[in-house]
Write a protein that holds these residues in place. Structure first.
Motif, PDB file in Angstrom:
ATOM      1  N   THR A 196      21.922  34.829  25.449  1.00 53.36           N
ATOM      2  CA  THR A 196      20.704  34.020  25.418  1.00 53.36           C
ATOM      3  C   THR A 196      20.073  34.072  24.037  1.00 53.36           C
ATOM      4  O   THR A 196      20.339  34.989  23.246  1.00 53.36           O
ATOM      5  N   ALA A 197      19.223  33.100  23.762  1.00 51.85           N
ATOM      6  CA  ALA A 197      18.639  32.992  22.425  1.00 51.85           C
ATOM      7  C   ALA A 197      17.821  34.228  22.061  1.00 51.85           C
ATOM      8  O   ALA A 197      17.879  34.697  20.911  1.00 51.85           O
ATOM      9  N   ASP A 198      17.054  34.776  23.005  1.00 57.34           N
ATOM     10  CA  ASP A 198      16.220  35.931  22.667  1.00 57.34           C
ATOM     11  C   ASP A 198      17.058  37.170  22.389  1.00 57.34           C
ATOM     12  O   ASP A 198      16.772  37.938  21.458  1.00 57.34           O
ATOM     13  N   ARG A 199      18.115  37.353  23.141  1.00 59.66           N
ATOM     14  CA  ARG A 199      18.985  38.512  22.893  1.00 59.66           C
ATOM     15  C   ARG A 199      19.697  38.366  21.545  1.00 59.66           C
ATOM     16  O   ARG A 199      19.771  39.322  20.757  1.00 59.66           O
ATOM     17  N   LEU A 200      20.234  37.188  21.294  1.00 57.24           N
ATOM     18  CA  LEU A 200      20.947  36.963  20.033  1.00 57.24           C
ATOM     19  C   LEU A 200      20.019  37.099  18.838  1.00 57.24           C
ATOM     20  O   LEU A 200      20.431  37.583  17.776  1.00 57.24           O
ATOM     21  N   SER A 201      18.774  36.717  19.007  1.00 51.20           N
ATOM     22  CA  SER A 201      17.804  36.859  17.921  1.00 51.20           C
ATOM     23  C   SER A 201      17.597  38.324  17.578  1.00 51.20           C
ATOM     24  O   SER A 201      17.543  38.706  16.396  1.00 51.20           O
ATOM     25  N   VAL A 202      17.485  39.167  18.593  1.00 50.80           N
ATOM     26  CA  VAL A 202      17.341  40.606  18.351  1.00 50.80           C
ATOM     27  C   VAL A 202      18.554  41.137  17.599  1.00 50.80           C
ATOM     28  O   VAL A 202      18.430  41.868  16.603  1.00 50.80           O
ATOM     29  N   LEU A 203      19.747  40.785  18.082  1.00 50.70           N
ATOM     30  CA  LEU A 203      20.971  41.290  17.453  1.00 50.70           C
ATOM     31  C   LEU A 203      21.094  40.831  16.007  1.00 50.70           C
ATOM     32  O   LEU A 203      21.477  41.613  15.127  1.00 50.70           O
ATOM     33  N   ALA A 204      20.765  39.569  15.744  1.00 51.35           N
ATOM     34  CA  ALA A 204      20.838  39.066  14.373  1.00 51.35           C
ATOM     35  C   ALA A 204      19.836  39.786  13.481  1.00 51.35           C
ATOM     36  O   ALA A 204      20.158  40.180  12.354  1.00 51.35           O
ATOM     37  N   ASP A 205      18.615  39.978  13.986  1.00 50.92           N
ATOM     38  CA  ASP A 205      17.572  40.639  13.193  1.00 50.92           C
ATOM     39  C   ASP A 205      17.919  42.092  12.895  1.00 50.92           C
ATOM     40  O   ASP A 205      17.526  42.618  11.839  1.00 50.92           O
ATOM     41  N   ARG A 206      18.646  42.732  13.808  1.00 49.68           N
ATOM     42  CA  ARG A 206      18.951  44.155  13.620  1.00 49.68           C
ATOM     43  C   ARG A 206      20.261  44.375  12.862  1.00 49.68           C
ATOM     44  O   ARG A 206      20.709  45.511  12.732  1.00 49.68           O
ATOM     45  N   GLY A 207      20.880  43.322  12.373  1.00 53.50           N
ATOM     46  CA  GLY A 207      22.014  43.498  11.462  1.00 53.50           C
ATOM     47  C   GLY A 207      23.390  43.264  12.037  1.00 53.50           C
ATOM     48  O   GLY A 207      24.393  43.611  11.392  1.00 53.50           O
ATOM     49  N   THR A 208      23.485  42.661  13.212  1.00 55.55           N
ATOM     50  CA  THR A 208      24.803  42.410  13.789  1.00 55.55           C
ATOM     51  C   THR A 208      25.617  41.501  12.871  1.00 55.55           C
ATOM     52  O   THR A 208      25.155  40.443  12.457  1.00 55.55           O
ATOM     53  N   THR A 209      26.825  41.923  12.571  1.00 59.18           N
ATOM     54  CA  THR A 209      27.695  41.156  11.684  1.00 59.18           C
ATOM     55  C   THR A 209      28.825  40.472  12.432  1.00 59.18           C
ATOM     56  O   THR A 209      29.471  39.572  11.898  1.00 59.18           O
ATOM     57  N   ARG A 210      29.079  40.902  13.665  1.00 57.65           N
ATOM     58  CA  ARG A 210      30.171  40.319  14.446  1.00 57.65           C
ATOM     59  C   ARG A 210      29.769  40.288  15.914  1.00 57.65           C
ATOM     60  O   ARG A 210      29.271  41.280  16.442  1.00 57.65           O
ATOM     61  N   ILE A 211      29.986  39.150  16.563  1.00 54.14           N
ATOM     62  CA  ILE A 211      29.745  39.060  17.997  1.00 54.14           C
ATOM     63  C   ILE A 211      31.012  38.549  18.656  1.00 54.14           C
ATOM     64  O   ILE A 211      31.648  37.603  18.175  1.00 54.14           O
ATOM     65  N   SER A 212      31.414  39.222  19.710  1.00 55.51           N
ATOM     66  CA  SER A 212      32.649  38.890  20.406  1.00 55.51           C
ATOM     67  C   SER A 212      32.311  38.420  21.815  1.00 55.51           C
ATOM     68  O   SER A 212      31.638  39.126  22.567  1.00 55.51           O
ATOM     69  N   ILE A 213      32.763  37.232  22.158  1.00 54.26           N
ATOM     70  CA  ILE A 213      32.467  36.658  23.469  1.00 54.26           C
ATOM     71  C   ILE A 213      33.752  36.458  24.259  1.00 54.26           C
ATOM     72  O   ILE A 213      34.722  35.880  23.759  1.00 54.26           O
ATOM     73  N   GLY A 214      33.759  36.962  25.464  1.00 57.71           N
ATOM     74  CA  GLY A 214      34.902  36.777  26.337  1.00 57.71           C
ATOM     75  C   GLY A 214      34.827  35.440  27.039  1.00 57.71           C
ATOM     76  O   GLY A 214      33.999  35.232  27.921  1.00 57.71           O
ATOM     77  N   VAL A 215      35.671  34.501  26.638  1.00 57.17           N
ATOM     78  CA  VAL A 215      35.758  33.202  27.301  1.00 57.17           C
ATOM     79  C   VAL A 215      36.964  33.183  28.237  1.00 57.17           C
ATOM     80  O   VAL A 215      36.894  32.734  29.370  1.00 57.17           O
ATOM     81  N   GLN A 216      38.097  33.662  27.747  1.00 59.19           N
ATOM     82  CA  GLN A 216      39.355  33.805  28.479  1.00 59.19           C
ATOM     83  C   GLN A 216      40.042  32.468  28.716  1.00 59.19           C
ATOM     84  O   GLN A 216      41.224  32.331  28.452  1.00 59.19           O
ATOM     85  N   SER A 217      39.325  31.460  29.221  1.00 56.96           N
ATOM     86  CA  SER A 217      39.907  30.125  29.344  1.00 56.96           C
ATOM     87  C   SER A 217      38.790  29.092  29.413  1.00 56.96           C
ATOM     88  O   SER A 217      37.764  29.314  30.061  1.00 56.96           O
TER      89      SER A 217
END
Length: 463
Positions: free
Chosen positions: A156-177
């Motif tokens: 979600t946008a609020d979670r991703l905003s926290v991660l970006a602000d705290r320095g996340t350099t890589r995000i991995s999302i499981g789509v699978q198909s």
């Protein structure tokens, strides 16, 4: 690409299955046992170099459990369980940081939040998770690579905003198909529209590296549908793509849904499935290469020119440096001991282990693990290096152990060469897999397990 069975028979070699086991760490947790001596963490880490550690925080919660999943995770978190879990995680962090001492430099060169699904936590809880890493452990999250796993429904946008602000350099999302029928066949409830929306939010968050996980070998999957998923992923120009062969492991949802066919029919089904996965692997590999991706390992592909998480320290080496794992599903390792908490796949057992973790008062000792001797250290280094497409510089191995891999593992390496798994064109001094060897990484890796580890894994009682 053909199976190894016919080729092995023609060469007089015993047949091997191409998909024996995915080796992401060695020794595997099923080789761990309760430690009778319960060594103190302070004694374990006293003589260890601590200037290039890896920090891993484990969140054992998911909104759903996919049919193929055998990770240590539970569905949902009732009665403020996430708060109690973070309380215990913080208590553990304080204890572990104290055990690392202050006699020499303590620096983290890399960090990761995994699970489970870390973004199962709310935005506020993610802030607290980052605070635990920074204020309790001393990790500088904005200065080192920080990787975080997510899912379509929790990105979600609020979670991703926290991660970006705290320095996340890589995000991995499981789509699978990206194909609805295949997602349902893998017992992964999701809508493509929700997946695409999540990918859009990730790109809007401007986290430098996006990784998308895809799975091949799903029931009913064809080359055409596999290419459709690959193209759907490529439309987002992800910096990384991981292509995983499907496994059906004991105690998972897909295992419980498995057929009751006889042994002969099951063997025929297994052979056909192996052929399907090998074929789809080759299709995926070639397709990504044609679209400008370099192969890093059997599973990992990186877009040419893409950032490697961030411009920063690149001096962490998983073969040699230590790991600090926080959380009841995390592992830690020193040169002499790999340790964790109890391991399970069954949901009832997992819930019990999480409850015990949240009630723990003393985190100062290692409870479950496996001691690693000189032979195991050599195996681990060879295995983790050889499974990378870049291969193993023999000089690095020699500098660490004083011997050559050919001298330490003559039978294993000769067997790999006989099967065509080693690259004869590799430069002198480089031990590297051939394309066929990379394709058979899940057979090659387990072939390097020691007899002791094999025996311990075989004796493990699944729960």
């Amino acid at each position: 690409m053909t199976t190894t069975t016919a080729e092995a028979a023609a060469a007089g070699l015993p047949a091997v299955r191409p998909y024996e086991s995915y080796v992401y760490a060695y020794p595997h947790k099923t080789a761990y046992r309760p430690l009778e001596d319960r060594p103190s963490l302070r004694s374990l880490w006293a003589a260890e170099p601590k200037d290039a550690l890896s920090l891993y925080l484990h969140i054992p919660f998911c909104e759903v459990r996919c049919g193929f999943c055998n990770l240590f995770t539970r569905i949902g978190a009732p009665e403020e369980l996430t708060t109690r879990y973070l309380d215990a995680l913080e208590k553990q962090a304080v204890s572990v940081r104290d055990a690392l001492g202050g006699e020499g430099p303590v620096r983290f060169a890399a960090a990761a939040f995994g699970g489970g699904t870390p973004t199962f936590l709310t935005a506020g809880e993610l802030e607290r998770l980052c605070d635990i890493a920074e204020k309790r452990m001393g990790a500088e999250l904005r200065s080192v690579p920080l990787s975080v796993e997510t899912s379509p429904s929790t990105a979600t946008a609020d979670r991703l905003s926290v991660l970006a602000d705290r320095g996340t350099t890589r995000i991995s999302i499981g789509v699978q198909s990206f194909v609805g029928e295949e997602a349902r066949a893998a017992v992964r409830p999701q809508r493509r529209a929700d997946v695409e929306a999540a990918l859009g939010r990730i790109r809007e968050a401007a986290i430098p590296v996006l990784n998308i996980d895809l799975i091949y070998g799903i029931d009913g999957q064809t080359e055409r549908s596999w290419l459709a998923s690959l193209d759907a992923a490529l439309a987002w120009r992800p910096e990384e793509l991981y292509l995983y062969p499907l496994y059906v492991r004991p105690l998972t949802g897909l295992h419980r849904l498995g057929s009751a066919a006889g042994a002969e029919a099951e063997a025929l089904e297994q052979t056909a499935w192996d052929e399907q996965r090998l074929r789809l692997y080759a299709v995926g590999r070639d397709h990504l290469r044609a679209h400008g991706y370099e192969q890093v390992s059997m599973r990992m592909f990186r877009r040419a020119g893409a950032p490697r998480e961030q411009e920063g320290p690149e001096d962490y080496a998983c073969q040699t440096d230590g790991m600090i794992g926080l959380g009841c599903g995390a592992r830690s390792y020193t040169a002499a001991l790999h340790y964790s908490f109890d391991y399970a796949v069954d949901m009832r057992e997992i819930r019990s282990i999480i409850d015990r973790f949240t009630a723990t008062e003393d985190f100062s000792r290692a409870e479950v693990g496996r001691y690693v001797d000189a032979d195991e250290a050599r195996r681990r280094h060879l295995l983790q290096s050889l499974l990378q497409a870049a291969g193993l510089p023999v000089a690095d191995y020699r500098a660490r152990f004083g011997t050559d891999p050919d001298a330490d593992f003559p039978a294993e390496l000769a067997g790999f060469a006989a099967r065509g798994w080693l690259d004869p064109s590799a430069p002198e001094g480089l031990l590297r897999l051939s394309p066929r060897g990379l394709a058979h990484s899940d057979a090659l890796g387990p072939a390097l397990f020691s007899p002791g580890v094999r025996a311990a894994m075989a004796a493990y009682e699944r729960k």
